[in-house]
Write a protein that holds these residues in place. Structure first.
Motif, PDB file in Angstrom:
ATOM      1  N   GLY A  36      33.932 -56.713 -96.171  1.00  0.00           N
ATOM      2  CA  GLY A  36      34.684 -57.555 -97.090  1.00  0.00           C
ATOM      3  C   GLY A  36      35.679 -58.427 -96.353  1.00  0.00           C
ATOM      4  N   ALA A  37      36.349 -57.845 -95.359  1.00  0.00           N
ATOM      5  CA  ALA A  37      37.365 -58.590 -94.618  1.00  0.00           C
ATOM      6  C   ALA A  37      36.723 -59.775 -93.902  1.00  0.00           C
ATOM      7  CB  ALA A  37      38.050 -57.672 -93.613  1.00  0.00           C
ATOM      8  N   LEU A  38      35.579 -59.528 -93.261  1.00  0.00           N
ATOM      9  CA  LEU A  38      34.918 -60.634 -92.567  1.00  0.00           C
ATOM     10  C   LEU A  38      34.494 -61.699 -93.571  1.00  0.00           C
ATOM     11  CD1 LEU A  38      32.894 -58.618 -89.921  1.00  0.00           C
ATOM     12  CD2 LEU A  38      35.083 -59.796 -89.680  1.00  0.00           C
ATOM     13  N   ALA A  39      34.015 -61.255 -94.746  1.00  0.00           N
ATOM     14  CA  ALA A  39      33.608 -62.219 -95.771  1.00  0.00           C
ATOM     15  C   ALA A  39      34.806 -63.050 -96.218  1.00  0.00           C
ATOM     16  CB  ALA A  39      32.995 -61.482 -96.962  1.00  0.00           C
ATOM     17  N   VAL A  40      35.944 -62.395 -96.432  1.00  0.00           N
ATOM     18  CA  VAL A  40      37.136 -63.133 -96.851  1.00  0.00           C
ATOM     19  C   VAL A  40      37.526 -64.154 -95.789  1.00  0.00           C
ATOM     20  CG1 VAL A  40      39.615 -62.930 -97.281  1.00  0.00           C
ATOM     21  CG2 VAL A  40      38.035 -61.327 -98.359  1.00  0.00           C
ATOM     22  N   GLY A  41      37.466 -63.727 -94.513  1.00  0.00           N
ATOM     23  CA  GLY A  41      37.794 -64.640 -93.419  1.00  0.00           C
ATOM     24  C   GLY A  41      36.887 -65.859 -93.442  1.00  0.00           C
ATOM     25  N   LEU A  42      35.594 -65.629 -93.653  1.00  0.00           N
ATOM     26  CA  LEU A  42      34.640 -66.742 -93.659  1.00  0.00           C
ATOM     27  C   LEU A  42      34.870 -67.652 -94.858  1.00  0.00           C
ATOM     28  CD1 LEU A  42      31.419 -64.871 -92.475  1.00  0.00           C
ATOM     29  CD2 LEU A  42      32.759 -66.575 -91.219  1.00  0.00           C
ATOM     30  N   VAL A  43      35.066 -67.042 -96.040  1.00  0.00           N
ATOM     31  CA  VAL A  43      35.313 -67.861 -97.239  1.00  0.00           C
ATOM     32  C   VAL A  43      36.539 -68.739 -97.014  1.00  0.00           C
ATOM     33  CG1 VAL A  43      36.125 -67.762 -99.627  1.00  0.00           C
ATOM     34  CG2 VAL A  43      34.249 -66.290 -98.909  1.00  0.00           C
ATOM     35  N   GLU A  44      37.584 -68.145 -96.457  1.00  0.00           N
ATOM     36  CA  GLU A  44      38.806 -68.906 -96.237  1.00  0.00           C
ATOM     37  C   GLU A  44      38.573 -70.053 -95.257  1.00  0.00           C
ATOM     38  OE1 GLU A  44      42.155 -66.529 -95.174  1.00  0.00           O
ATOM     39  OE2 GLU A  44      43.276 -68.256 -94.453  1.00  0.00           O
ATOM     40  N   SER A  45      37.854 -69.728 -94.186  1.00  0.00           N
ATOM     41  CA  SER A  45      37.615 -70.720 -93.158  1.00  0.00           C
ATOM     42  C   SER A  45      36.821 -71.903 -93.713  1.00  0.00           C
ATOM     43  CB  SER A  45      36.875 -70.048 -92.012  1.00  0.00           C
ATOM     44  OG  SER A  45      36.595 -70.968 -91.008  1.00  0.00           O
ATOM     45  N   PHE A  46      35.752 -71.620 -94.443  1.00  0.00           N
ATOM     46  CA  PHE A  46      34.934 -72.702 -94.986  1.00  0.00           C
ATOM     47  C   PHE A  46      35.659 -73.429 -96.124  1.00  0.00           C
ATOM     48  CE2 PHE A  46      31.751 -70.678 -92.487  1.00  0.00           C
ATOM     49  CZ  PHE A  46      30.845 -71.673 -92.171  1.00  0.00           C
ATOM     50  N   ALA A  47      36.402 -72.664 -96.937  1.00  0.00           N
ATOM     51  CA  ALA A  47      37.118 -73.297 -98.039  1.00  0.00           C
ATOM     52  C   ALA A  47      38.168 -74.261 -97.508  1.00  0.00           C
ATOM     53  CB  ALA A  47      37.779 -72.234 -98.914  1.00  0.00           C
ATOM     54  N   SER A  48      38.811 -73.891 -96.394  1.00  0.00           N
ATOM     55  CA  SER A  48      39.861 -74.772 -95.874  1.00  0.00           C
ATOM     56  C   SER A  48      39.260 -76.062 -95.329  1.00  0.00           C
ATOM     57  CB  SER A  48      40.664 -74.054 -94.803  1.00  0.00           C
ATOM     58  OG  SER A  48      39.845 -73.797 -93.694  1.00  0.00           O
ATOM     59  N   PHE A  49      37.966 -76.017 -95.004  1.00  0.00           N
ATOM     60  CA  PHE A  49      37.314 -77.240 -94.538  1.00  0.00           C
ATOM     61  C   PHE A  49      37.206 -78.240 -95.694  1.00  0.00           C
ATOM     62  CE2 PHE A  49      33.375 -79.694 -93.863  1.00  0.00           C
ATOM     63  CZ  PHE A  49      33.734 -80.333 -92.688  1.00  0.00           C
ATOM     64  N   TRP A  50      36.930 -77.712 -96.896  1.00  0.00           N
ATOM     65  CA  TRP A  50      36.816 -78.617 -98.048  1.00  0.00           C
ATOM     66  C   TRP A  50      38.171 -78.990 -98.621  1.00  0.00           C
ATOM     67  CZ3 TRP A  50      32.561 -74.966 -97.988  1.00  0.00           C
ATOM     68  CH2 TRP A  50      31.326 -75.592 -97.743  1.00  0.00           C
ATOM     69  N   SER A  51      39.029 -78.001 -98.742  1.00  0.00           N
ATOM     70  CA  SER A  51      40.346 -78.304 -99.286  1.00  0.00           C
ATOM     71  C   SER A  51      41.357 -77.315 -98.745  1.00  0.00           C
ATOM     72  CB  SER A  51      40.309 -78.233-100.819  1.00  0.00           C
ATOM     73  OG  SER A  51      41.618 -78.084-101.307  1.00  0.00           O
ATOM     74  N   GLY A  52      42.133 -77.762 -97.789  1.00  0.00           N
ATOM     75  CA  GLY A  52      43.105 -76.878 -97.155  1.00  0.00           C
ATOM     76  C   GLY A  52      44.060 -76.272 -98.157  1.00  0.00           C
ATOM     77  N   ALA A  53      44.428 -77.060 -99.161  1.00  0.00           N
ATOM     78  CA  ALA A  53      45.441 -76.587-100.098  1.00  0.00           C
ATOM     79  C   ALA A  53      44.891 -75.512-101.031  1.00  0.00           C
ATOM     80  CB  ALA A  53      45.976 -77.762-100.904  1.00  0.00           C
ATOM     81  N   LEU A  54      43.597 -75.651-101.321  1.00  0.00           N
ATOM     82  CA  LEU A  54      43.048 -74.749-102.333  1.00  0.00           C
ATOM     83  C   LEU A  54      42.362 -73.509-101.754  1.00  0.00           C
ATOM     84  CD1 LEU A  54      41.631 -77.147-105.048  1.00  0.00           C
ATOM     85  CD2 LEU A  54      43.679 -75.735-105.114  1.00  0.00           C
ATOM     86  N   LYS A  55      42.447 -73.337-100.422  1.00  0.00           N
ATOM     87  CA  LYS A  55      41.681 -72.236 -99.832  1.00  0.00           C
ATOM     88  C   LYS A  55      42.114 -70.891-100.397  1.00  0.00           C
ATOM     89  CE  LYS A  55      44.717 -71.560 -95.976  1.00  0.00           C
ATOM     90  NZ  LYS A  55      45.051 -71.283 -94.656  1.00  0.00           N
TER      91      LYS A  55
ATOM     92  N   VAL B  43      39.987 -67.831-102.197  1.00  0.00           N
ATOM     93  CA  VAL B  43      39.956 -66.437-101.748  1.00  0.00           C
ATOM     94  C   VAL B  43      40.304 -65.493-102.905  1.00  0.00           C
ATOM     95  CG1 VAL B  43      41.044 -64.754-100.245  1.00  0.00           C
ATOM     96  CG2 VAL B  43      40.435 -66.993 -99.362  1.00  0.00           C
ATOM     97  N   PHE B  44      41.378 -65.815-103.645  1.00  0.00           N
ATOM     98  CA  PHE B  44      41.763 -64.914-104.729  1.00  0.00           C
ATOM     99  C   PHE B  44      40.770 -65.008-105.884  1.00  0.00           C
ATOM    100  CE2 PHE B  44      45.945 -65.582-102.662  1.00  0.00           C
ATOM    101  CZ  PHE B  44      45.970 -64.339-102.085  1.00  0.00           C
ATOM    102  N   GLY B  45      40.180 -66.196-106.027  1.00  0.00           N
ATOM    103  CA  GLY B  45      39.161 -66.347-107.064  1.00  0.00           C
ATOM    104  C   GLY B  45      37.971 -65.422-106.837  1.00  0.00           C
ATOM    105  N   THR B  46      37.610 -65.201-105.557  1.00  0.00           N
ATOM    106  CA  THR B  46      36.456 -64.331-105.301  1.00  0.00           C
ATOM    107  C   THR B  46      36.743 -62.902-105.743  1.00  0.00           C
ATOM    108  OG1 THR B  46      37.281 -63.991-103.075  1.00  0.00           O
ATOM    109  CG2 THR B  46      35.468 -65.545-103.315  1.00  0.00           C
ATOM    110  N   LEU B  47      38.022 -62.580-105.893  1.00  0.00           N
ATOM    111  CA  LEU B  47      38.363 -61.209-106.278  1.00  0.00           C
ATOM    112  C   LEU B  47      37.824 -60.858-107.659  1.00  0.00           C
ATOM    113  CD1 LEU B  47      39.780 -58.745-105.328  1.00  0.00           C
ATOM    114  CD2 LEU B  47      41.902 -59.593-106.260  1.00  0.00           C
ATOM    115  N   ILE B  48      37.832 -61.831-108.557  1.00  0.00           N
ATOM    116  CA  ILE B  48      37.437 -61.523-109.940  1.00  0.00           C
ATOM    117  C   ILE B  48      35.982 -61.038-110.017  1.00  0.00           C
ATOM    118  CG2 ILE B  48      37.301 -62.436-112.288  1.00  0.00           C
ATOM    119  CD1 ILE B  48      40.113 -62.772-111.710  1.00  0.00           C
ATOM    120  N   PRO B  49      35.011 -61.813-109.455  1.00  0.00           N
ATOM    121  CA  PRO B  49      33.640 -61.268-109.494  1.00  0.00           C
ATOM    122  C   PRO B  49      33.513 -59.933-108.774  1.00  0.00           C
ATOM    123  CG  PRO B  49      33.739 -63.300-108.195  1.00  0.00           C
ATOM    124  CD  PRO B  49      35.025 -63.180-108.913  1.00  0.00           C
TER     125      PRO B  49
END
Lengths: 591, 243, 351
Positions: C301-320, C324-330
């Protein structure tokens, strides 16, 4: 509400009404903040204190409403009153969506999810261009009534506090009604609600949305009072502060919301004056002070301020308000099947728990008007069998037919609505609710009034019917004179009898009783036997699990004996008693 | 006459306002098997829990002459008391062998002593040896009872308290387990046996107590109790006690 | 996005992921033994980073004052309890455990300060300095309510975070700092792709430490005792395992991991007194993926969170962070579906 309570309430209302006449603008502004905060705390008392659902994200709903109204009024020049509608719609829809996604979560996962969406939403505010990103939205128009613009603290005061008063009145009414009793039973678990035919998830969802709407009204007031919104008052820290208000005031009472909000704003305000005197960074220390306050409360006074008050009086939410005495027709009763017609048929019921077979291919049948006993040593699978029949547990294999319908896969609440009412081996009553309210829960499936009607007191006739029905059942079990006491004050044995009254309030065809005589004294057992025989005479069928053999043998028409998950024998009491296999099951196998 | 190993005097245990055990006195000599029987809710389990220190109680509790009050559960374990509870309380997500090793946790054994104790438990319960690397929760009911007993034996207890060892088990397995319990006495272990299955309990003990509504209703040599009409009546209803 | 960018993002994601991995292990360790969702975890990591920064500039780390303050509070709490139970004979032991023991790393840190020792001395001192923090705040604030529901413990733990970050502001001030890299330079992966040594160090530490974790829990009796307490508290007591002692061990272990995280991230980002919170929360997302119980799933899970954050920051640094917290709900939904609970009472705060 007690007479003393009404006097205190009237005094508080009068003081609040006169306050702006004597206080300066600063103090009135502070009171406005208290009122706005208390609305959110009111929702939290309802959600967390009454319903047992903890939210660490309530400030996000305040934010959604505040931003919604601010955006509509600043960019589209709409009236703040349209803003209110829009804000409530936005909050309600978001709460509904979030609730549908998360309210099925169990245990601590639900509160953790509130942290997640609470954080995400407040982060969103700071990153959306239309909402002004981190600098927020300013120049929000003030509220107006007619042509009068509410720009001074004194003028808006007379809007905030009546709104709070109305909200308080609404919630108070709600709690003392059919849906309110369901909300107050939420903490007893989904099985309790399903046993009276209610859908716990729907109750939770409506509760969640109601609390969010209260936060929404608060957010709307906030936006148009401060006339400026930015992300920080809606972040996780703010949510915790609202929770602190509710805990500090007391989660057990609605008044806790008001007391808690007052306390928190008072402490906050005095800290802002005092802390800078202590150290140069002191001004930033109020977080530390609040954290310490919170920890001390959790350690020493989880009941909050109102917890101290209620230890003297009994101002629980839903202290009895007697409905106006007006003759109403009794609740409709269902027609019972003729004695002797087939009622219940269990065929080849099987239940596995992992590798363990708790119930192994059990079949038996019951006719209307019978009392059938299910007996067997500890661990024989009797309670599991009960749970299969009532739909509390899904069956691994087999079939159950009730009143000619296949109910093998039906959810528990549907089976309850068909006319099967049950009691529990581990008593499931709400100990802080009165006997009357506990029994009234049983009539849930026979009545209809929803939250809105109940909050607005449009439910008086039906409430009267429920009240009469509950009193009738309490009289039947001989506890009518203690109707307004708390159920938790009864001895455990009597609580089991109270569960029977709740089951009877559902107007059942079949009564399923799990060890009703456990913990009763001899005379009480005799009275219970008498009651059950009277019920049989009234045409109600009874399926009973009981350990007291002397009691069962004298009561039942037939016995089903289980051992190691399987049916051992079935027959009239005398026959069963003489059976060798039964003797050895009870006294132990002869090696 | 040797001094009692366990001496319980006028013990009271309450849950809130409800008193579950009211004034029970009981004593157990070294090497003795004593059974406590009685219907559901008579306070048998509560009696054991209080003796172990899991529940607060008032009255006297002495073990080998030492006052047990003021000692927590862990200290009582170190003194040689051991409870096999009704729910067994195994470590479901640990292997059978881990469960057994933890049984000796309080003794801080070195590797070779630990190995020898394990072997002796495996010798008693060969089925556990077969399943040593399986997770405890995957065992059948009988095997779990064996594991609970085995875990208790790992601590080499002076007094072993068994709560309903027959619960939910087929008669054959109950016999097997109780046969082992009887052999323990030869190793100097005293046993306090709580059972709802009256015949099983009385056939396997020296002395018996009948508990009803938290009080001792009858006590005496097990062989005499087994023939008592009231004991029979309590378990099948009817009979002489019919009111 | 091309493959090079994806590779850069992946490596970056794994590096942050390894930080969350260590934090996640600490959170699971503490939760499984004590049922406390330990929110202040990240704050402790931030304090370690700020201590290291202080050593680098040759100033005494304010952490010493913080630890000593907490230790004196804990001693007061212990003495108060002894007085009420009239067991003053145990006073020397209490002073040793709650007073002297936490003071030892403070002493070491004070000695290290400004002495021109090799960098490793400061690193070790920073880590050791924060080790007492979690056991101390747990003793002060959580032990008195150890039997409360998970929910009450969670609220208390959130309050503790605000307490610690407030104290952090008081002791460290609002300025951020960044330390020298622990290891300098970069290396080249096959294919000509450069990776900084610091990133490799982060990933390597995560691998080594989670290996150690595995050994500790799977191979030693004390490790098993910790797990046993988590699995069955009553069962653990019945074999003589003291939950209070295992809890202190778990808090200590968690604190140690937080210290390691602190010195690992100190050179990579500027750390402020309140930077830890968000790191801790993201580790939670990982820990919850592991159901707050499974170490291997938490690591994934930790590695997945790291990857999601890394890729998300590429699209929108502010919304990364929203991502990450959004993935918590599913994840929570899935968890809740998987959890086979038959019936549980709702948790209550006020009763």
């Amino acid at each position: 509400m007690t007479r003393f309570g009404s006097v205190v309430a009237a005094a508080i209302v009068a003081l609040l009404a006169l306050a702006p006449l004597v206080l300066g603008s600063f103090a009135v502004g502070l009171l406005n903040d208290v009122g706005i905060g208390a609305l959110v705390a009111l929702g939290l008392v309802l959600l967390t204190g009454v319903g047992g659902l903890t939210s660490f994200g309530q400030a996000a709903f305040v934010g959604i409403a505040a931003y919604a109204s601010a955006w509509l009024t600043t960019t589209h020049g709409a009236s703040p009153w349209f803003g209110l509608l829009f804000a409530l719609a936005a909050t309600g829809v978001s709460a509904c969506l979030i609730g549908m996604l998360t309210l099925r979560l169990g245990g601590h996962f639900l509160p953790l999810s509130t942290i997640a969406w609470g954080l995400s939403i407040s982060l969103l505010f700071g990153n959306i261009d239309a909402l002004g990103r981190h600098s927020g939205l300013s120049n929000i128009p003030p509220l107006h009534l007619g042509t009068m613009s509410l720009t001074t603290p004194e003028s808006v005061y007379y809007l905030i506090w009546p709104i709070f008063g109305l909200a308080y009145w609404f919630i108070h009414n709600l709690l003392n009604s059919r849906p309110g009793r369901a909300v107050r039973s939420l903490r007893g678990g989904a099985t309790l609600l399903a046993s009276v035919g209610a859908d716990a998830f729907r109750v939770r969802l409506t509760l969640f949305v109601t609390a969010a709407l209260l936060a929404g009204i608060s957010g709307w007031l906030y936006a148009h009072t401060n006339r400026f919104v930015s992300p920080s008052p809606f972040d996780l820290r703010a949510s915790i502060e609202y929770l602190l208000m509710a805990v500090a005031g007391g989660l057990g009472q609605l008044a806790g919301a008001l007391v808690g909000a007052g306390l928190v704003f008072l402490v906050k305000n005095s800290l802002q004056d005092l802390l800078p005197l202590l150290s140069q960074r002191g001004g930033q220390l109020d977080g530390v002070a609040f954290a310490i306050l919170f920890l001390v409360l959790l350690q020493h006074a989880r009941g909050g301020m109102m917890g101290f008050v209620s230890r003297r009086g009994q101002g629980r939410p839903g202290a009895p308000t007697l409905p106006a005495r007006r003759p109403v027709p009794a609740l409709l009763r269902r027609s019972l099947p003729a004695p002797g017609t087939p009622l219940l048929a269990v065929a080849g019921a099987v239940k596995h728990f992992g590798g363990l077979v708790a119930v192994n291919d059990v079949s038996f049948a019951m006719r209307a008007g019978e009392i059938v006993g299910l007996i067997g040593p500890n661990g024989a699978g009797k309670s599991t069998m009960f749970n299969l029949i009532t739909g509390t547990l899904p069956m691994s294999a087999g079939q159950v037919e009730f009143l000619g319908r296949d109910i093998s896969t039906a959810p528990q609440r549907h089976i309850a609505r068909l006319g099967m009412a049950r009691t529990f081996q581990h008593v499931k009553l709400r100990p802080k609710m009165s006997l009357l309210d506990n029994v009234a829960c049983g009539a849930y499936a026979r009545t209809r009034c929803g939250m809105l009607a109940s909050g607005l007191r449009l439910n008086r006739a039906e409430e009267q019917q429920i009240h009469d029905e509950a009193m009738r059942q309490l009289t039947r079990i001989g506890l009518a004179d203690r109707a307004h006491e708390q159920a938790g004050s009864l001895p455990l044995g009597t609580q089991r009898i109270l569960e029977i009254a709740r089951a009877l309030a559902a107007d059942p065809v079949l009564l399923v009783l799990d060890e009703p005589a456990a913990g009763l004294r001899r005379q009480e057992k005799a009275a219970l036997g008498e009651l059950l025989r009277r019920l049989r005479a009234d045409g109600i069928s009874i399926l009973i699990v009981e350990h007291d053999m002397a009691f069962v043998m004298k009561l039942v028409d037939r016995l089903v004996v289980m051992n190691f998950g399987a049916k051992l024998v079935e027959g009239p009491p005398a026959e069963v008693r003489a059976n060798r296999a039964v003797q050895s099951a009870y006294l132990g196998a002869n090696p | 006459m040797t001094a009692a190993l366990l001496e319980i005097g006028d013990l009271h245990v309450s849950y809130g306002r409800v008193e579950a055990v009211c004034g029970v006195s009981l004593s157990l000599a070294p090497g003795q098997i004593v059974s406590v029987i009685g219907p559901n809710g008579a306070g048998k389990t509560t009696l054991l829990a209080a003796t172990m220190g899991l529940l607060p109680s008032t009255g006297t509790l002495r073990f080998e002459g030492e006052d047990l009050r003021g000692l927590d559960v862990e200290a009582r374990v170190e003194r040689g008391l051991c409870l096999v509870p009704e729910k067994r309380e195994l470590f479901g997500d640990l292997s059978v062998q881990d469960n057994l090793q933890l049984g000796a946790y309080a003794k801080r054994l070195n590797g070779s002593t630990m190995g020898r104790r394990l072997q002796s438990v495996y010798a008693l319960f060969p089925r556990l040896a077969e399943r040593r690397s399986q997770l405890a929760r995957t065992l059948s009911g009988g095997e779990q009872q064996m594991l609970a007993l085995g875990r208790a034996l790992m601590s080499a207890p002076r007094l072993l308290m068994l709560d309903e060892p027959s619960l939910g088990l087929a008669p054959l397995i109950v016999c097997e387990i109780l046969a082992i319990v009887r052999t323990l006495r030869e190793d100097g272990v005293s046993i306090l046996l709580v059972e709802q299955n009256a015949r099983v309990a009385l056939e396997n003990s020296d002395h018996g107590y009948v508990l009803e509504s938290g009080e001792v209703a009858l006590s005496g040599a097990s062989s005499i109790l087994a023939g008592d009409a009231r004991v029979q009546a309590t378990y099948l209803g009817g009979g002489t006690d019919d009111d | 996005m091309n493959w090079d960018v994806a590779l850069i993002l992946t490596v970056g994601g794994l590096a942050t992921g390894s930080v969350y991995l260590l934090a996640g292990l600490g959170l699971v360790l503490i939760f499984s033994v004590t049922r406390v969702v330990f929110v202040p975890f990240g704050d402790i990591a931030a304090f370690a980073a700020l201590s290291l920064a202080a050593f680098e500039t040759g100033t005494t780390p304010p952490t010493i004052g913080l630890v000593l303050t907490l230790a004196s509070l804990a001693v007061v709490a212990e003495l108060w309890q002894l007085m009420r139970r009239r067991e003053l004979a145990r006073m020397p032991r209490v002073l040793m455990v709650w007073g002297l023991l936490p003071a030892l790393p403070c002493l070491a840190a004070w000695w290290v300060t400004g002495r021109n020792l090799p960098a490793i001395a400061g690193i070790v001192a920073s880590i050791l300095l924060v080790v007492p923090i979690a056991p101390l705040i747990a003793r002060i604030a959580l032990r008195p309510i150890a039997d409360a529901s998970v929910l009450v413990l969670l609220i208390a733990s959130l309050a503790l975070h605000f307490l610690l970050s407030g104290l952090g502001l008081l002791f460290f001030g609002p300025e951020g700092s960044r330390t020298h890299p622990l290891v300098a330079g970069a290396t080249t992966l096959p294919g000509g792709f450069p990776v900084s040594m610091q990133v490799l160090l982060m990933i390597a530490s995560a691998i080594v430490l989670s290996g150690l974790f595995y050994l500790l829990f799977e191979r030693t009796l004390h490790g098993k005792a910790l797990r046993a307490t988590a699995i069955n508290r009553v069962g653990a007591r019945l074999v003589g395992i003291r939950p209070a002692r295992t809890a202190a061990l778990a808090y200590g272990g968690g604190s140690l991991l937080a210290g390691l995280i602190g010195v690992l991230i100190a050179p990579v980002t500027t750390i402020y007194y309140d930077s830890g919170f968000i790191i801790g929360l993201k580790a939670f997302v990982a820990a919850i993926i592991g159901g707050l119980a499974s170490y291997p799933l938490t690591a994934l899970g930790a590695l997945a969170v790291g990857l999601v954050e890394s890729f998300a920051s590429f699209w929108s640094g502010a919304l990364k962070d929203v991502f990450v917290f959004g993935t918590l709900i599913p994840v929570l939904l899935l968890r809740s579906l998987l959890a086979s609970r038959i019936e549980e009472e709702e948790e209550e705060i006020d009763e």
